[in-house]
Design a protein around this motif. Structure first.
Motif, PDB file in Angstrom:
ATOM      1  N   THR A  62     -12.409  48.999  52.237  1.00 46.98           N
ATOM      2  CA  THR A  62     -13.434  48.389  51.214  1.00 46.98           C
ATOM      3  C   THR A  62     -14.211  49.575  50.529  1.00 46.98           C
ATOM      4  N   ASP A  63     -14.012  50.888  51.097  1.00 46.50           N
ATOM      5  CA  ASP A  63     -14.288  52.308  50.233  1.00 46.50           C
ATOM      6  C   ASP A  63     -13.620  52.860  49.451  1.00 46.50           C
ATOM      7  N   PHE A  64     -12.263  52.123  49.428  1.00 45.91           N
ATOM      8  CA  PHE A  64     -11.351  52.598  48.387  1.00 45.91           C
ATOM      9  C   PHE A  64     -11.357  51.905  47.118  1.00 45.91           C
ATOM     10  N   LEU A  94       3.212  50.756  45.324  1.00 43.92           N
ATOM     11  CA  LEU A  94       1.792  50.945  44.965  1.00 43.92           C
ATOM     12  C   LEU A  94       0.994  49.947  44.380  1.00 43.92           C
ATOM     13  N   ASP A  95       1.725  49.620  43.158  1.00 43.03           N
ATOM     14  CA  ASP A  95       0.868  48.448  42.152  1.00 43.03           C
ATOM     15  C   ASP A  95       0.980  46.932  42.766  1.00 43.03           C
ATOM     16  N   LEU A  96       2.413  46.765  43.028  1.00 47.11           N
ATOM     17  CA  LEU A  96       2.689  45.538  43.627  1.00 47.11           C
ATOM     18  C   LEU A  96       1.567  44.909  44.621  1.00 47.11           C
ATOM     19  N   ASP A  97       1.590  45.815  45.762  1.00 49.36           N
ATOM     20  CA  ASP A  97       0.573  45.517  46.779  1.00 49.36           C
ATOM     21  C   ASP A  97      -0.799  45.848  46.678  1.00 49.36           C
ATOM     22  N   ASN A  98      -1.087  46.794  45.587  1.00 49.61           N
ATOM     23  CA  ASN A  98      -2.397  47.256  45.068  1.00 49.61           C
ATOM     24  C   ASN A  98      -2.905  48.057  46.457  1.00 49.61           C
ATOM     25  N   TYR A  99      -1.987  48.914  46.736  1.00 49.23           N
ATOM     26  CA  TYR A  99      -2.354  49.729  48.020  1.00 49.23           C
ATOM     27  C   TYR A  99      -3.846  50.554  47.660  1.00 49.23           C
ATOM     28  N   ARG A 123      -5.945  49.870  45.960  1.00 48.77           N
ATOM     29  CA  ARG A 123      -7.068  48.997  45.447  1.00 48.77           C
ATOM     30  C   ARG A 123      -7.653  49.198  43.928  1.00 48.77           C
ATOM     31  N   ASN A 124      -6.716  49.900  43.132  1.00 41.64           N
ATOM     32  CA  ASN A 124      -7.114  50.361  41.707  1.00 41.64           C
ATOM     33  C   ASN A 124      -5.854  49.859  40.538  1.00 41.64           C
ATOM     34  N   THR A 125      -4.991  48.945  40.850  1.00 40.02           N
ATOM     35  CA  THR A 125      -4.171  48.479  40.010  1.00 40.02           C
ATOM     36  C   THR A 125      -4.641  48.038  38.700  1.00 40.02           C
ATOM     37  N   ARG A 126      -5.956  47.348  38.952  1.00 37.93           N
ATOM     38  CA  ARG A 126      -6.493  46.778  37.653  1.00 37.93           C
ATOM     39  C   ARG A 126      -6.845  47.504  36.528  1.00 37.93           C
ATOM     40  N   GLU A 127      -6.636  49.278  37.134  1.00 31.12           N
ATOM     41  CA  GLU A 127      -7.267  50.080  35.936  1.00 31.12           C
ATOM     42  C   GLU A 127      -6.057  50.485  35.295  1.00 31.12           C
ATOM     43  N   GLY A 128      -4.773  50.104  35.733  1.00 32.16           N
ATOM     44  CA  GLY A 128      -3.471  50.311  34.905  1.00 32.16           C
ATOM     45  C   GLY A 128      -2.253  50.746  36.010  1.00 32.16           C
ATOM     46  N   LEU A 129      -1.128  50.693  35.596  1.00 34.20           N
ATOM     47  CA  LEU A 129       0.085  50.735  36.329  1.00 34.20           C
ATOM     48  C   LEU A 129       0.032  52.599  36.611  1.00 34.20           C
ATOM     49  N   HIS A 130       0.631  52.821  37.757  1.00 35.44           N
ATOM     50  CA  HIS A 130       0.794  54.178  38.120  1.00 35.44           C
ATOM     51  C   HIS A 130       2.104  54.684  37.945  1.00 35.44           C
ATOM     52  N   THR A 131       2.517  55.006  36.603  1.00 35.66           N
ATOM     53  CA  THR A 131       4.031  55.203  36.254  1.00 35.66           C
ATOM     54  C   THR A 131       4.480  56.499  36.757  1.00 35.66           C
TER      55      THR A 131
END
Length: 282
Positions: A89-91, A174-179, A181-189
């Motif tokens: 939860t800290d990430f 990474l984004d599909l599973d939201n590893y 916990r920041n996918t909401r900020e945008g895709l990691h292209t």
């Protein structure tokens, strides 16, 4: 915030050396163009001498006993933290922890040392890559989206096949599973692009930092085959790998000479098929 970051210093050293090499080649091969460059830029001989001195004396922190490059001056003296003890939860930590807390420990966001070992792969022994991978992997929290792929590529090279595949899954999902916990900020292209690198440089074992393009393919146990294409010296190369063979074919552009498992081969439109290297079925 730190002194003598190993990655920054090594890249600065390489920049000076490359610039000096290019200028020397230009002066020898196209002296008129070199003279025009000097006229336009006002480049002085003493500047070249200064660049050479800086490259020669650049500090690259290294522990000779272990062969581990130090992330930056004083890094080895930082208190250790077990990154697996940090609550999920800290990430992401950059939005939950203050900077003084983030940089208090020997925890790293991304694999600086492993990155330059990947970029200048041929300059480091397998033993050096293994020593640095095994030291830094337990200390990396992968909050950089490039981090999992670089770990995967190096893990594949040093024979850690299962870790290589796990990091490949990390990079691709990474984004599909939201590893992080920041996918909401945008895709990691960058991670999406690096997933391609995982296959080509990791499992395909391609290296492009030497005088000739080289390959040392492996096949993950979960796969039956894979293929990719790369453009090399104007030739489009098609590469296929299965449980028995490795195939190379010039799809367009003529022929190309490459190295496969250290063996020089010439690839043309007819193609070349070799046995999957001994021990290369991961």
């Amino acid at each position: 915030m730190v002194n003598n970051n190993c990655y920054i210093n090594l890249m600065a050293k390489k920049m000076f050396e490359f610039t000096l090499e290019m200028l020397a080649g230009m002066e020898a091969q196209v002296p008129d163009a070199y003279a025009e460059l000097i006229r336009k830029t006002g480049l002085r001989t003493e500047e070249l001498t200064d660049w050479s001195r800086k490259a020669e004396h650049m500090r690259i922190p290294l522990d000779p006993a272990s062969g581990v490059y130090e992330e930056h001056d004083g890094y080895f003296d930082l208190p250790h933290i077990d990154i697996h003890s940090i609550p999920v939860t800290d990430f992401p930590l950059y939005s939950k922890w203050s900077y003084d807390r983030l940089y208090r420990y020997d925890m790293i966001k991304q694999p600086d040392v492993l990155m330059f070992m990947f970029l200048y792969n041929g300059e480091f022994s397998l033993e050096a890559k293994r020593a640095n991978y095994e030291y830094y992997e337990p200390r990396c929290i992968h909050e950089s989206s490039l981090s999992p792929s670089i770990h995967s590529i190096l893990a594949s090279e040093i024979g850690k096949e299962e870790e290589a595949y796990q990091f490949f899954e990390f990079a691709t999902r990474l984004d599909l599973d939201n590893y992080n916990r920041n996918t909401r900020e945008g895709l990691h292209t960058t991670s999406i692009a690096a997933a391609w690198m995982n296959i080509v440089y990791g499992f395909g074992g391609m290296r492009s930092d030497g005088e000739r393009l080289s390959f040392r393919p492996t096949l993950p146990q979960r796969w039956t085959s894979y293929s990719f294409q790369v453009m090399y010296e104007g030739v489009l190369l098609g590469v296929t790998v299965n449980s028995e063979h490795v195939g190379f074919k010039a799809l367009q552009g003529g022929t190309a000479s490459i190295l496969v498992y250290g063996q020089e081969i010439k690839v043309d439109a007819a193609g070349t098929v070799l046995p999957l290297g001994e021990g290369m079925l991961a």
